[in-house]
Design a protein around this motif. Structure first.
Motif, PDB file in Angstrom:
ATOM      1  N   SER A 111      29.429  14.405  22.459  1.00 50.06           N
ATOM      2  CA  SER A 111      29.657  14.707  23.876  1.00 50.06           C
ATOM      3  C   SER A 111      30.401  16.028  24.031  1.00 50.06           C
ATOM      4  CB  SER A 111      30.437  13.572  24.536  1.00 50.06           C
ATOM      5  OG  SER A 111      30.550  13.784  25.925  1.00 50.06           O
ATOM      6  N   GLU A 155      23.633  17.275  32.894  1.00 52.28           N
ATOM      7  CA  GLU A 155      22.285  16.697  32.911  1.00 52.28           C
ATOM      8  C   GLU A 155      21.238  17.787  32.685  1.00 52.28           C
ATOM      9  OE1 GLU A 155      19.453  13.538  33.417  1.00 52.28           O
ATOM     10  OE2 GLU A 155      21.577  13.614  32.963  1.00 52.28           O
ATOM     11  N   SER A 164      22.400  10.952  22.431  1.00 51.62           N
ATOM     12  CA  SER A 164      21.672  10.464  23.603  1.00 51.62           C
ATOM     13  C   SER A 164      22.016   9.017  23.908  1.00 51.62           C
ATOM     14  CB  SER A 164      20.159  10.622  23.393  1.00 51.62           C
ATOM     15  OG  SER A 164      19.676   9.695  22.435  1.00 51.62           O
ATOM     16  N   GLU A 165      22.268   8.221  22.865  1.00 50.40           N
ATOM     17  CA  GLU A 165      22.594   6.821  23.090  1.00 50.40           C
ATOM     18  C   GLU A 165      23.953   6.667  23.758  1.00 50.40           C
ATOM     19  OE1 GLU A 165      22.092   4.970  19.326  1.00 50.40           O
ATOM     20  OE2 GLU A 165      19.914   5.174  19.370  1.00 50.40           O
ATOM     21  N   HIS A 203      25.118   8.722  26.008  1.00 50.30           N
ATOM     22  CA  HIS A 203      25.018   9.171  27.399  1.00 50.30           C
ATOM     23  C   HIS A 203      23.824   8.587  28.152  1.00 50.30           C
ATOM     24  CE1 HIS A 203      28.149  12.109  26.589  1.00 50.30           C
ATOM     25  NE2 HIS A 203      27.488  12.468  25.504  1.00 50.30           N
ATOM     26  N   ARG A 204      22.971   7.823  27.459  1.00 49.17           N
ATOM     27  CA  ARG A 204      21.716   7.392  28.083  1.00 49.17           C
ATOM     28  C   ARG A 204      21.941   6.577  29.345  1.00 49.17           C
ATOM     29  NH1 ARG A 204      18.380   3.496  24.571  1.00 49.17           N
ATOM     30  NH2 ARG A 204      18.785   5.103  23.004  1.00 49.17           N
ATOM     31  N   HIS A 205      22.991   5.746  29.377  1.00 49.63           N
ATOM     32  CA  HIS A 205      23.223   4.878  30.529  1.00 49.63           C
ATOM     33  C   HIS A 205      23.561   5.658  31.791  1.00 49.63           C
ATOM     34  CE1 HIS A 205      27.321   5.734  29.201  1.00 49.63           C
ATOM     35  NE2 HIS A 205      27.749   5.334  30.386  1.00 49.63           N
ATOM     36  N   GLN A 206      24.004   6.923  31.639  1.00 51.21           N
ATOM     37  CA  GLN A 206      24.364   7.723  32.805  1.00 51.21           C
ATOM     38  C   GLN A 206      23.490   8.956  32.966  1.00 51.21           C
ATOM     39  OE1 GLN A 206      28.431   8.709  31.972  1.00 51.21           O
ATOM     40  NE2 GLN A 206      27.928  10.205  30.401  1.00 51.21           N
ATOM     41  N   SER A 207      22.447   9.059  32.154  1.00 53.16           N
ATOM     42  CA  SER A 207      21.579  10.235  32.203  1.00 53.16           C
ATOM     43  C   SER A 207      20.124   9.826  32.401  1.00 53.16           C
ATOM     44  CB  SER A 207      21.708  11.050  30.907  1.00 53.16           C
ATOM     45  OG  SER A 207      20.704  12.035  30.833  1.00 53.16           O
ATOM     46  N   ALA A 222      17.394   8.737  29.426  1.00 53.86           N
ATOM     47  CA  ALA A 222      16.761   7.419  29.510  1.00 53.86           C
ATOM     48  C   ALA A 222      15.244   7.556  29.535  1.00 53.86           C
ATOM     49  CB  ALA A 222      17.251   6.683  30.756  1.00 53.86           C
ATOM     50  N   ASN A 244      13.924   8.714  26.091  1.00 49.26           N
ATOM     51  CA  ASN A 244      13.910   7.631  25.113  1.00 49.26           C
ATOM     52  C   ASN A 244      12.716   6.706  25.344  1.00 49.26           C
ATOM     53  OD1 ASN A 244      15.387   5.953  22.967  1.00 49.26           O
ATOM     54  ND2 ASN A 244      15.150   4.481  24.615  1.00 49.26           N
TER      55      ASN A 244
END
Length: 209
Positions: A48, A73, A125-126, A128-132, A136, A139
């Motif tokens: 991050s 983003e 990515s994993e 930040h994936r929940h907020q990006s 998402a 993936n």
């Protein structure tokens, strides 16, 4: 008078063109440096990296980072584009194997090579994936594309076997590779052999059944 004014404005417009082109080139250069800084930092293990860290690595001002990318983003989107290009090049590489069985086993080697290259980016990515939305979506596209390739290489009778297909897809996933490499501490060659052996066992059982 009007004609003279028009000629003057036209001459000024042409005089300004080199300056405009210079600013555009500098802007493009700054953007490229920022993207490369982001990639380098993630590759080094910064899951991050802050905008401040990106700016320092790119040797640009923090304001320049936010001018080119309104938020992180946008940087993730640029990073994903570079990663996608690498994976696309791999996907378009012809198989060495000729039989379907050998191609499925070759998939393990090809995925392992790709996973080693993109592992830092997948880890990031994993996080930040929940907020990006970008990460998402990327993936989901990655998983869907990998499944399509497997389905294409398997004979139709085996591809339609839901349990077999899902089991092989799991063994070919980044999650399985990461578990073997990180948690079970296997080297790339050993991880490849374990996955190939597992897939061969599943295929033999399916063909006998």
């Amino acid at each position: 008078m009007a004609l003279d004014r028009a000629r003057y404005l036209l001459s000024q417009s042409h005089a300004d063109e080199p300056s405009v082109d210079g600013r555009r080139r500098r802007g493009q250069d700054s953007r490229a440096r920022i993207v490369q800084a982001m990639l380098d930092l993630v590759r080094e293990g910064h899951v991050s990296p802050s905008a401040e860290l990106v700016a320092a690595r790119a040797d640009v001002g923090l304001r320049t980072v936010f001018r080119h990318f309104k938020d992180l983003e946008s940087l993730y989107r640029e990073m994903s584009g570079v990663i996608e290009a690498e994976l696309l090049a791999l996907a378009e590489t012809p198989f060495k194997a000729t039989s379907w069985r050998e191609r499925v086993l070759e998939l393990v080697e090809r995925r392992g090579w790709a996973y080693e290259r993109i592992a830092p980016f997948k880890h990031a990515s994993e996080v930040h994936r929940h907020q990006s939305p970008t990460l998402a979506l990327d993936n989901a596209k990655f998983v869907a594309g990998a499944r399509d390739i497997l389905r294409r290489e398997l004979p139709a009778s085996l591809a339609d076997d839901r349990d077999l297909f899902e089991a092989i897809d799991l063994l070919l996933s980044f999650d399985a590779w990461r578990r073997l490499r990180r948690d079970q501490q296997l080297g790339p060659r050993d991880a490849t052999e374990v996955l190939q052996m597992s897939i061969q066992t599943l295929l033999r059982q399916a063909e006998r059944g």
